[in-house]
Scaffold this motif. Structure first.
Motif, PDB file in Angstrom:
ATOM      1  N   LEU A 269      31.887 -12.695   6.451  1.00 55.25           N
ATOM      2  CA  LEU A 269      30.991 -13.275   5.315  1.00 55.25           C
ATOM      3  C   LEU A 269      31.839 -14.268   4.432  1.00 55.25           C
ATOM      4  CD1 LEU A 269      29.567  -9.909   3.986  1.00 55.25           C
ATOM      5  CD2 LEU A 269      28.284 -11.882   5.718  1.00 55.25           C
ATOM      6  N   VAL A 270      33.069 -13.870   4.297  1.00 47.85           N
ATOM      7  CA  VAL A 270      34.064 -15.015   3.587  1.00 47.85           C
ATOM      8  C   VAL A 270      34.182 -16.312   4.264  1.00 47.85           C
ATOM      9  CG1 VAL A 270      36.289 -15.260   2.978  1.00 47.85           C
ATOM     10  CG2 VAL A 270      35.393 -13.015   2.576  1.00 47.85           C
ATOM     11  N   GLU A 271      34.239 -16.054   5.844  1.00 49.48           N
ATOM     12  CA  GLU A 271      34.292 -17.514   6.616  1.00 49.48           C
ATOM     13  C   GLU A 271      33.036 -18.145   6.459  1.00 49.48           C
ATOM     14  OE1 GLU A 271      35.814 -20.549   8.791  1.00 49.48           O
ATOM     15  OE2 GLU A 271      36.829 -18.671   7.685  1.00 49.48           O
ATOM     16  N   LEU A 272      31.918 -17.250   6.568  1.00 52.10           N
ATOM     17  CA  LEU A 272      30.510 -17.922   6.228  1.00 52.10           C
ATOM     18  C   LEU A 272      30.472 -18.903   5.189  1.00 52.10           C
ATOM     19  CD1 LEU A 272      27.980 -17.703   8.272  1.00 52.10           C
ATOM     20  CD2 LEU A 272      27.378 -15.732   6.923  1.00 52.10           C
ATOM     21  N   GLY A 273      31.099 -18.021   4.014  1.00 50.13           N
ATOM     22  CA  GLY A 273      31.038 -18.925   2.682  1.00 50.13           C
ATOM     23  C   GLY A 273      31.854 -20.113   2.505  1.00 50.13           C
ATOM     24  N   ARG A 274      33.208 -20.003   3.037  1.00 48.43           N
ATOM     25  CA  ARG A 274      33.903 -21.105   3.076  1.00 48.43           C
ATOM     26  C   ARG A 274      33.326 -22.198   3.817  1.00 48.43           C
ATOM     27  NH1 ARG A 274      39.039 -17.238   3.678  1.00 48.43           N
ATOM     28  NH2 ARG A 274      39.664 -17.324   1.466  1.00 48.43           N
ATOM     29  N   GLU A 275      32.747 -22.010   5.061  1.00 50.82           N
ATOM     30  CA  GLU A 275      32.127 -23.007   5.810  1.00 50.82           C
ATOM     31  C   GLU A 275      31.160 -24.032   4.796  1.00 50.82           C
ATOM     32  OE1 GLU A 275      32.178 -20.552   9.947  1.00 50.82           O
ATOM     33  OE2 GLU A 275      30.316 -21.288   9.001  1.00 50.82           O
ATOM     34  N   ARG A 276      30.470 -23.130   3.808  1.00 50.29           N
ATOM     35  CA  ARG A 276      29.686 -23.789   2.836  1.00 50.29           C
ATOM     36  C   ARG A 276      30.327 -24.261   1.619  1.00 50.29           C
ATOM     37  NH1 ARG A 276      28.011 -21.059   6.710  1.00 50.29           N
ATOM     38  NH2 ARG A 276      25.788 -21.771   7.616  1.00 50.29           N
ATOM     39  N   GLY A 277      31.691 -24.217   1.407  1.00 50.86           N
ATOM     40  CA  GLY A 277      32.165 -24.651   0.226  1.00 50.86           C
ATOM     41  C   GLY A 277      32.468 -23.313  -1.012  1.00 50.86           C
ATOM     42  N   VAL A 278      32.129 -22.325  -0.478  1.00 50.56           N
ATOM     43  CA  VAL A 278      32.144 -21.256  -1.583  1.00 50.56           C
ATOM     44  C   VAL A 278      33.730 -21.196  -1.888  1.00 50.56           C
ATOM     45  CG1 VAL A 278      32.041 -18.644  -2.128  1.00 50.56           C
ATOM     46  CG2 VAL A 278      30.223 -19.945  -0.953  1.00 50.56           C
ATOM     47  N   ASP A 279      34.029 -20.959  -3.222  1.00 53.18           N
ATOM     48  CA  ASP A 279      35.222 -20.764  -3.583  1.00 53.18           C
ATOM     49  C   ASP A 279      35.402 -19.119  -4.204  1.00 53.18           C
ATOM     50  OD1 ASP A 279      38.130 -20.996  -4.730  1.00 53.18           O
ATOM     51  OD2 ASP A 279      37.273 -21.472  -6.833  1.00 53.18           O
ATOM     52  N   TYR A 280      36.680 -18.641  -3.580  1.00 54.40           N
ATOM     53  CA  TYR A 280      36.877 -17.101  -3.969  1.00 54.40           C
ATOM     54  C   TYR A 280      38.229 -17.017  -4.480  1.00 54.40           C
ATOM     55  CZ  TYR A 280      33.609 -16.517   0.078  1.00 54.40           C
ATOM     56  OH  TYR A 280      32.516 -16.712   0.769  1.00 54.40           O
ATOM     57  N   ARG A 281      37.947 -16.412  -5.776  1.00 52.57           N
ATOM     58  CA  ARG A 281      39.098 -16.078  -6.820  1.00 52.57           C
ATOM     59  C   ARG A 281      39.625 -14.523  -6.897  1.00 52.57           C
ATOM     60  NH1 ARG A 281      37.626 -20.289 -11.483  1.00 52.57           N
ATOM     61  NH2 ARG A 281      37.257 -22.192  -9.884  1.00 52.57           N
ATOM     62  N   THR A 282      40.403 -14.040  -6.255  1.00 55.23           N
ATOM     63  CA  THR A 282      40.708 -12.616  -6.375  1.00 55.23           C
ATOM     64  C   THR A 282      41.554 -12.424  -7.544  1.00 55.23           C
ATOM     65  OG1 THR A 282      42.527 -13.145  -4.947  1.00 55.23           O
ATOM     66  CG2 THR A 282      40.305 -12.327  -3.968  1.00 55.23           C
ATOM     67  N   GLU A 283      42.054 -11.352  -8.098  1.00 58.47           N
ATOM     68  CA  GLU A 283      42.760 -10.681  -9.184  1.00 58.47           C
ATOM     69  C   GLU A 283      42.264 -11.551 -10.530  1.00 58.47           C
ATOM     70  OE1 GLU A 283      46.936  -9.725  -7.713  1.00 58.47           O
ATOM     71  OE2 GLU A 283      46.538 -11.429  -6.879  1.00 58.47           O
ATOM     72  N   THR A 284      40.834 -11.640 -10.459  1.00 55.43           N
ATOM     73  CA  THR A 284      40.422 -12.161 -11.654  1.00 55.43           C
ATOM     74  C   THR A 284      39.548 -11.207 -12.244  1.00 55.43           C
ATOM     75  OG1 THR A 284      40.621 -14.395 -10.751  1.00 55.43           O
ATOM     76  CG2 THR A 284      39.128 -14.142 -12.516  1.00 55.43           C
ATOM     77  N   THR A 285      39.626 -10.530 -13.346  1.00 56.98           N
ATOM     78  CA  THR A 285      38.769  -9.599 -13.993  1.00 56.98           C
ATOM     79  C   THR A 285      37.683 -10.429 -15.066  1.00 56.98           C
ATOM     80  OG1 THR A 285      40.389  -7.921 -13.947  1.00 56.98           O
ATOM     81  CG2 THR A 285      38.742  -7.762 -15.577  1.00 56.98           C
ATOM     82  N   VAL A 286      36.469  -9.913 -14.883  1.00 59.10           N
ATOM     83  CA  VAL A 286      35.567 -10.593 -15.689  1.00 59.10           C
ATOM     84  C   VAL A 286      35.515  -9.518 -17.021  1.00 59.10           C
ATOM     85  CG1 VAL A 286      32.963 -10.979 -15.893  1.00 59.10           C
ATOM     86  CG2 VAL A 286      34.147 -11.654 -14.005  1.00 59.10           C
ATOM     87  N   THR A 287      35.501 -10.073 -18.206  1.00 58.25           N
ATOM     88  CA  THR A 287      35.432  -9.423 -19.096  1.00 58.25           C
ATOM     89  C   THR A 287      34.174  -9.649 -20.324  1.00 58.25           C
ATOM     90  OG1 THR A 287      36.854 -11.213 -20.555  1.00 58.25           O
ATOM     91  CG2 THR A 287      38.208  -9.384 -19.532  1.00 58.25           C
ATOM     92  N   ALA A 288      33.577 -10.611 -19.940  1.00 59.12           N
ATOM     93  CA  ALA A 288      32.292 -10.694 -20.991  1.00 59.12           C
ATOM     94  C   ALA A 288      31.507 -11.655 -20.057  1.00 59.12           C
ATOM     95  CB  ALA A 288      32.679 -11.297 -22.242  1.00 59.12           C
ATOM     96  N   ILE A 289      30.199 -11.474 -20.343  1.00 53.66           N
ATOM     97  CA  ILE A 289      29.167 -12.473 -19.906  1.00 53.66           C
ATOM     98  C   ILE A 289      28.200 -12.687 -21.117  1.00 53.66           C
ATOM     99  CG2 ILE A 289      26.867 -12.798 -18.318  1.00 53.66           C
ATOM    100  CD1 ILE A 289      28.456 -10.999 -16.442  1.00 53.66           C
ATOM    101  N   GLU A 290      28.104 -13.968 -21.829  1.00 52.58           N
ATOM    102  CA  GLU A 290      27.207 -14.128 -22.856  1.00 52.58           C
ATOM    103  C   GLU A 290      26.173 -15.310 -22.593  1.00 52.58           C
ATOM    104  OE1 GLU A 290      30.433 -14.616 -26.315  1.00 52.58           O
ATOM    105  OE2 GLU A 290      31.456 -15.116 -24.338  1.00 52.58           O
ATOM    106  N   ASP A 291      25.233 -15.081 -23.255  1.00 54.04           N
ATOM    107  CA  ASP A 291      23.808 -15.845 -23.415  1.00 54.04           C
ATOM    108  C   ASP A 291      24.412 -17.329 -24.079  1.00 54.04           C
ATOM    109  OD1 ASP A 291      21.721 -16.915 -22.770  1.00 54.04           O
ATOM    110  OD2 ASP A 291      20.468 -15.599 -24.059  1.00 54.04           O
ATOM    111  N   ARG A 292      24.003 -18.414 -23.638  1.00 56.92           N
ATOM    112  CA  ARG A 292      24.294 -19.602 -24.039  1.00 56.92           C
ATOM    113  C   ARG A 292      22.870 -20.486 -24.164  1.00 56.92           C
ATOM    114  NH1 ARG A 292      27.380 -17.289 -26.595  1.00 56.92           N
ATOM    115  NH2 ARG A 292      29.562 -17.702 -26.607  1.00 56.92           N
TER     116      ARG A 292
END
Length: 534
Positions: free
Chosen positions: A259-282
Motif C-alpha cells: 500500500l505504501v508503494e502504491l501511494g508513492r507511485e502516486r506521489g503520496v508523502d509519508y511522515r513517520t514519528e510525527t504526532t498530531v496534537t490538534a485539528i482545528e476548524d478554519r
C-alpha cells in the motif's frame, strides 16, 4: 449429495464477482491538500485513492513506521507480524488493487494454505480443517449424525448471506438508518438472518459444541462473542471454508508495504514519528498541529493547513483529544461503547522445528463460554483461555533462521485490564504451560528471542480506547449505520478504518477506504458546484 471441490489448492485466488469499485476517474481533488492522520491499513489504503483523484496527500504517523497495529518486529533473524496474520477474502484485495490498475501479485506473492488451520481441544481431541468443503463436511459427519448435510446447508446460507451482504450492505455504504428503508434493499435482505445471535444460529444446525465452535471461531476476527454477535455474520463460514485461507510471503506487513508503494507511485508523502496534537476548524479548511514524536510533549509544534483531513486515528481519540469541545463527543459516550477484545501477545523465536503446530493453530476449551464471559460480561484474566498460535515459518522460511521457528501467541482478553508486569509474567507462565499440556509442544526451554504486547502497548501504539486490539465490537447496536460515520465534524473531516463501516478486519479496512474516498469525492464535487461566498 456432497459438493465436489474443483479448486486446485496450489492455485492463486480467483477473483470474486463484486460490484465495481469507487470512481477514481478525473481529478476532482486537483489543487487540494489532504492530510491522512494515522498510517494503519485504513489510512494507507485511502491515501493512494485520494492521490489518484488529484489531491496532494500527506500521511502522518506517530510511530517509527507505518502499519498501526499491523506492524513488524525484526529481532535475531526472526520476523513477526505484530497484529493481523490471516489473509482472508482475497477478492476484496483484488478489487482494491484493480481500482488503481494494479493487482496484488504486482507487490507480493500468495500461498494458499492447506490445511487452513489445526484445532486442539483441551479434552485431547484434534482436527485439521482442510481446504476442501466436502472434506470438512465429512469431518462434521464424523462428530454428529446428519451434521455433514447440516454443514452443507449452513454453507449454502452463509454463501447467500455473503453475496447479498457484501453487495448491498458492505461494498455499498449505507451510513443512515433510513438508507435501509429502500424496498430494493429489503427484498435483497429477505432470507438473511439479520437478528438473533450467532450462538443461537449455530445451535439451530449443530448439537455438538465442537461443531458450533468450528463455525463460530471466526468471530474473534470481528472482535465479538457468539452471544453478542448478530447472526448476519454467519457469512464468515463462507469466507473460512470456501474462499480459502492465504499467506502473503513475508507476512501481512508485505501488504502494508504494498500500500505504501502504491501511494508513492502516486506521489503520496509519508511522515513517520510525527504526532498530531490538534485539528482545528478554519474559515478555509482545517489546521493540523503536529510535533516530533521522539521529543515528547515539550516539543515545539508545527501547524499546516489542509483542505480535508482523513483520520485513521480512532474517533474516540480524535474527538476527545484533537478536536475542540464543540465537535468532540464526551467521555461518557465512548465509555458506554462495547469494545472488541484486547490481546496478550507473545512473539517467540524458537529453537528447532515445530511439526506439532500448523501455520494457524487454535487451542480451545470444549466449553468456551467462560472465556467470553471474562472478556465481555465480567472482565478478568481468563482462567481457561481460548487462544491462537501462528507459526508462519511453517510456510515461509524467510521469517526465521535455519533450524528455528517464528511463533506468535495471541490470547484474546478483556480491554481495560490491569496488565502490570507481575500480572503479565504470571499469565505468560500459564499460557506456555497450557501450550505444553494441550498442543503437545513445550516451548519454555527453546525460546531464543522473546517480545511481548498487551493492553498497555495497544493503548500506546494506536491510542486505542481501553487498549482494545481491534476497535468497536460488532454487536447488534454497533453494526452498519450504528457505527461512526465516515463523515465527521467539522466539515472536511473524515474517518476511515475499523471503527467505521463496514468494520473490523483488514479486508473491511480496504472497503472502508473506498467508502471514505467516495465521500471525499462527492463532497469535493458538491463544493465546486456551490457559488462563491464573495
Amino acid at each position: 449429495m456432497a459438493r465436489e471441490s474443483t479448486e486446485d489448492p496450489t492455485a492463486p485466488p480467483t477473483r470474486e464477482t463484486t460490484p465495481e469499485g469507487p470512481d477514481l476517474s478525473g481529478d476532482p481533488l486537483a489543487g487540494e491538500r489532504v492530510t491522512v492522520v494515522g498510517g494503519g491499513f485504513g489510512g494507507l489504503a485511502t491515501a493512494p485513492m485520494l492521490a489518484e483523484l488529484g489531491a496532494d496527500v500527506t500521511v502522518l504517523e506517530k510511530n517509527e513506521r507505518v502499519g498501526g497495529v499491523a506492524n513488524r518486529i525484526e529481532a535475531g533473524g526472526f520476523t513477526f507480524d505484530t497484529g493481523p496474520s490471516w489473509y482472508l477474502m482475497p477478492g476484496v484485495f483484488e478489487r482494491y488493487f484493480d481500482c488503481l490498475d494494479r493487482e496484488p501479485a504486482d507487490y507480493y506473492d500468495l500461498d494458499r494454505l492447506d490445511p487452513h488451520y489445526r484445532i486442539f481441544w483441551k479434552d485431547g481431541d484434534r482436527v485439521d480443517v482442510p481446504d476442501d468443503p466436502a472434506a470438512v463436511a465429512d469431518i462434521f459427519e464424523s462428530y454428529e449424525d446428519g451434521a455433514g448435510e447440516a454443514f452443507r446447508e449452513y454453507l449454502d446460507e452463509a454463501e447467500f448471506t455473503y453475496e447479498v451482504g457484501m453487495d448491498r450492505f458492505v461494498y455499498e455504504d449505507r451510513p443512515r438508518l433510513r438508507d435501509f428503508a429502500d424496498p430494493d434493499v429489503a427484498r435483497s435482505a429477505r432470507g438473511i438472518a439479520l437478528l438473533g445471535s450467532m450462538a443461537d444460529h449455530a445451535a439451530g444446525y449443530f448439537e455438538d459444541p465442537k461443531l458450533r465452535q468450528l463455525v463460530q471461531y471466526t468471530l474473534v476476527f470481528l472482535g465479538g462473542a457468539p452471544h453478542n454477535t448478530p447472526a448476519l455474520y454467519n457469512l464468515m463460514a463462507h469466507v473460512d471454508f470456501e474462499l480459502g485461507v492465504f499467506y502473503p510471503r513475508g507476512g501481512i506487513y508485505s501488504v502494508v508495504e504494498a500500500l505504501v508503494e502504491l501511494g508513492r507511485e502516486r506521489g503520496v508523502d509519508y511522515r513517520t514519528e510525527t504526532t498530531v496534537t490538534a485539528i482545528e476548524d478554519r474559515p478555509r479548511g482545517l489546521a493540523v498541529s503536529t510535533r516530533p514524536s521522539d521529543e515528547g510533549d515539550a516539543a515545539a509544534t508545527d501547524r499546516h493547513r489542509a483542505d480535508r483531513v482523513v483520520c485513521n486515528a480512532n474517533p474516540a481519540h480524535v474527538q476527545r483529544e484533537l478536536l475542540g469541545p464543540e465537535y468532540g463527543r464526551g467521555d461518557d459516550y465512548w465509555a458506554d461503547r462495547t469494545y472488541a477484545p484486547s490481546a496478550y501477545m507473545l512473539y517467540l523465536g524458537v529453537e528447532g522445528n515445530l511439526p506439532e503446530l500448523e501455520h494457524h493453530t487454535l487451542v480451545l476449551p470444549t466449553d468456551w463460554d467462560g472465556h467470553f464471559e471474562r472478556i465481555f460480561d465480567d472482565p478478568a484474566w481468563p482462567e481457561d483461555p481460548a487462544y491462537y498460535v501462528n507459526v508462519p515459518s511453517r510456510t515461509d522460511d524467510t521469517v526465521a533462521p535455519d533450524g528455528h521457528e517464528t511463533v506468535v501467541v495471541l490470547v484474546p482478553i478483556a480491554p481495560g485490564l490491569d496488565d502490570s508486569p507481575e500480572r503479565r509474567e504470571r499469565f505468560r507462565g500459564q499460557v506456555l504451560d497450557d501450550i505444553a499440556a494441550h498442543a503437545g509442544v513445550d516451548l519454555r526451554d527453546r525460546i531464543a528471542v522473546e517480545r511481548e504486547a498487551c493492553v498497555s502497548e495497544f493503548a500506546e501504539w494506536v491510542n486505542a480506547p481501553q487498549g482494545t486490539a481491534l476497535g468497536l465490537a460488532h454487536t447488534l447496536f454497533q453494526t452498519g449505520p450504528l457505527r461512526p460515520s465516515h463523515r465527521g465534524e467539522p466539515d472536511g473531516l473524515y474517518y476511515v478504518g475499523g471503527y467505521t463501516t463496514p468494520g473490523i478486519g483488514v479486508p473491511m479496512c480496504l472497503i472502508s477506504a473506498e467508502h471514505t474516498a467516495a465521500a471525499v469525492r462527492e463532497d469535493a464535487e458538491a463544493d465546486r458546484r456551490m457559488p462563491p461566498l464573495w
